[in-house]
Design a protein around this motif. Structure first.
Motif, mmCIF file in Angstrom:
data_model
loop_
_atom_site.group_PDB
_atom_site.id
_atom_site.type_symbol
_atom_site.label_atom_id
_atom_site.label_comp_id
_atom_site.label_asym_id
_atom_site.label_seq_id
_atom_site.Cartn_x
_atom_site.Cartn_y
_atom_site.Cartn_z
ATOM 1 N N GLU A 10 2.013 1.897 -3.618
ATOM 2 C CA GLU A 10 0.748 2.489 -4.287
ATOM 3 C C GLU A 10 0.635 3.837 -4.063
ATOM 4 O O GLU A 10 0.529 4.704 -4.957
ATOM 5 C CB GLU A 10 -0.481 1.685 -3.956
ATOM 6 C CG GLU A 10 -0.517 0.166 -4.229
ATOM 7 C CD GLU A 10 -0.343 -0.030 -5.829
ATOM 8 O OE1 GLU A 10 -1.210 0.720 -6.702
ATOM 9 O OE2 GLU A 10 0.230 -0.869 -6.435
ATOM 10 N N ARG A 36 0.770 -1.202 -0.111
ATOM 11 C CA ARG A 36 0.114 0.109 -0.125
ATOM 12 C C ARG A 36 0.846 1.172 0.052
ATOM 13 O O ARG A 36 0.511 2.304 -0.719
ATOM 14 C CB ARG A 36 -1.069 -0.074 1.169
ATOM 15 C CG ARG A 36 -2.039 -1.072 1.130
ATOM 16 C CD ARG A 36 -3.170 -0.868 1.963
ATOM 17 N NE ARG A 36 -2.655 -1.026 3.486
ATOM 18 C CZ ARG A 36 -2.888 -2.203 4.074
ATOM 19 N NH1 ARG A 36 -3.302 -3.187 3.659
ATOM 20 N NH2 ARG A 36 -2.445 -2.340 5.429
ATOM 21 N N ARG A 43 -7.353 6.751 -1.046
ATOM 22 C CA ARG A 43 -6.569 7.197 -2.100
ATOM 23 C C ARG A 43 -7.035 8.533 -2.501
ATOM 24 O O ARG A 43 -6.188 9.386 -3.003
ATOM 25 C CB ARG A 43 -6.982 6.055 -3.442
ATOM 26 C CG ARG A 43 -5.891 6.396 -4.353
ATOM 27 C CD ARG A 43 -5.615 4.997 -5.311
ATOM 28 N NE ARG A 43 -4.548 4.827 -5.400
ATOM 29 C CZ ARG A 43 -3.942 3.413 -6.046
ATOM 30 N NH1 ARG A 43 -4.719 2.396 -5.800
ATOM 31 N NH2 ARG A 43 -2.823 3.434 -6.099
ATOM 32 N N THR A 101 -3.728 -5.216 -1.106
ATOM 33 C CA THR A 101 -2.468 -4.510 -1.424
ATOM 34 C C THR A 101 -2.450 -3.014 -1.759
ATOM 35 O O THR A 101 -1.672 -2.618 -1.766
ATOM 36 C CB THR A 101 -1.815 -5.487 -2.446
ATOM 37 O OG1 THR A 101 -2.715 -5.110 -3.542
ATOM 38 C CG2 THR A 101 -1.706 -6.854 -2.108
ATOM 39 N N HIS A 102 -3.893 -2.658 -2.047
ATOM 40 C CA HIS A 102 -3.935 -1.268 -2.590
ATOM 41 C C HIS A 102 -4.926 -0.627 -1.660
ATOM 42 O O HIS A 102 -5.550 -1.111 -0.923
ATOM 43 C CB HIS A 102 -4.841 -1.296 -3.849
ATOM 44 C CG HIS A 102 -4.054 -1.858 -5.065
ATOM 45 N ND1 HIS A 102 -3.617 -3.075 -5.129
ATOM 46 C CD2 HIS A 102 -3.773 -1.165 -6.104
ATOM 47 C CE1 HIS A 102 -2.648 -3.247 -5.997
ATOM 48 N NE2 HIS A 102 -2.918 -2.295 -6.833
ATOM 49 N N PRO A 103 -4.494 0.764 -1.402
ATOM 50 C CA PRO A 103 -5.374 1.682 -0.562
ATOM 51 C C PRO A 103 -6.783 1.484 -0.696
ATOM 52 O O PRO A 103 -7.320 1.419 -2.157
ATOM 53 C CB PRO A 103 -4.683 3.029 -0.532
ATOM 54 C CG PRO A 103 -3.634 2.813 -1.243
ATOM 55 C CD PRO A 103 -3.622 1.676 -1.976
ATOM 56 N N GLU A 131 -9.596 -2.573 4.236
ATOM 57 C CA GLU A 131 -8.186 -1.920 3.643
ATOM 58 C C GLU A 131 -7.208 -2.828 4.009
ATOM 59 O O GLU A 131 -6.178 -2.973 3.292
ATOM 60 C CB GLU A 131 -8.161 -0.560 3.905
ATOM 61 C CG GLU A 131 -6.859 -0.005 3.268
ATOM 62 C CD GLU A 131 -6.847 1.586 3.833
ATOM 63 O OE1 GLU A 131 -5.832 2.041 3.341
ATOM 64 O OE2 GLU A 131 -7.908 2.021 4.051
#
Length: 243
Positions: free
Chosen positions: A184, A181, A232, A225-227, A221
């Motif tokens: 990202e 994260r 974001r 692996t991503h916010p 969350e």
């Protein structure tokens, strides 16, 4: 004393594993090795996922990518990019300067500026060497858990498998996913700066992620692996304010 030794072994292993989460941690693979991995994966994707026959999509990706690469000071002849036919709203970057965008993403990123937010983000991943960092993080975690398992086995610790499984989950959710994260969000920051340098309106990144937020359902969350989209969007608003 025996229990203290076991706890010391566990805590030392956790501390070692935590090193992979450091932003300035060492990489365990060379740039050439990671690039080779990326090219192999690119070839595999080309064999498994059909290339889009939508010429308008590919032309738009060509136009936007070249403009961003020029702004980044990159030689576009050393890069490859492709629209793949898939309904998923997704895009990816692979070491070796390869960028793929799914047709589902092209539908959501409906303007050049919104597409620049996507492609700029992927270029930023590659320029920041995130591929090598992620490979190294995974390798380090596997090595650390193997060392711990061997240490517990040598001491004939009861519940060794359960301890290893619990720590494996802890590494996954507490180290590797947050580390991804952070990558990202760093790619968002670098990608938005690149959009701005290429003459695209950075605020298009906000409209794009607002669309993504409406189009996708998310896991919590801490399991991704991503916010999360809201995280974001808040981060992007702060980045744009600092430009």
């Amino acid at each position: 004393m025996r229990s203290m030794t076991i706890r010391s072994t566990i805590f030392a292993s956790i501390a070692a594993l935590g090193l992979v989460a450091c932003d300035d941690g060492p990489t365990l693979v060379s740039e050439q090795q990671v690039a080779q991995m990326g090219l192999q994966e690119w070839n595999a994707i080309q064999q498994q996922v059909p290339v889009s026959n939508n010429a308008a999509y590919q032309n738009r990706l060509d136009r936007v990518t070249r403009r961003l690469l020029d702004a980044a000071g990159e030689n576009s002849s050393r890069w490859r990019w492709q629209v793949f036919q898939s309904p998923e709203p997704n895009a990816f970057a692979l070491p070796g300067n390869r960028i793929g965008v799914f047709s589902g993403m092209m539908q959501i990123a409906s303007t050049d500026a919104e597409l620049a937010a996507v492609v700029g983000h992927e270029i930023a991943h590659l320029q920041a060497n995130h591929g090598a960092e992620r490979v190294s993080a995974q390798m380090a975690s596997e090595i650390g858990l193997s060392v711990l398992d061997a240490a517990l086995g040598a001491r004939e610790v009861a519940g060794r498998e359960q301890i290893g499984s619990a720590l494996g989950m802890g590494v996954q959710y507490g180290v590797l996913l947050p580390y991804s994260r952070r990558n990202e969000l760093e790619a968002d920051r670098l990608g938005i700066a690149l959009m701005d340098a290429a003459g695209y309106d950075p605020r298009a990144a906000l409209t794009f992620w607002e669309k993504m937020s409406r189009a996708s359902s998310r896991s919590p969350e801490f399991l991704t692996t991503h916010p999360a989209p809201n995280t974001r969007i808040q981060q992007i608003e702060a980045i744009i304010a600092d430009l």
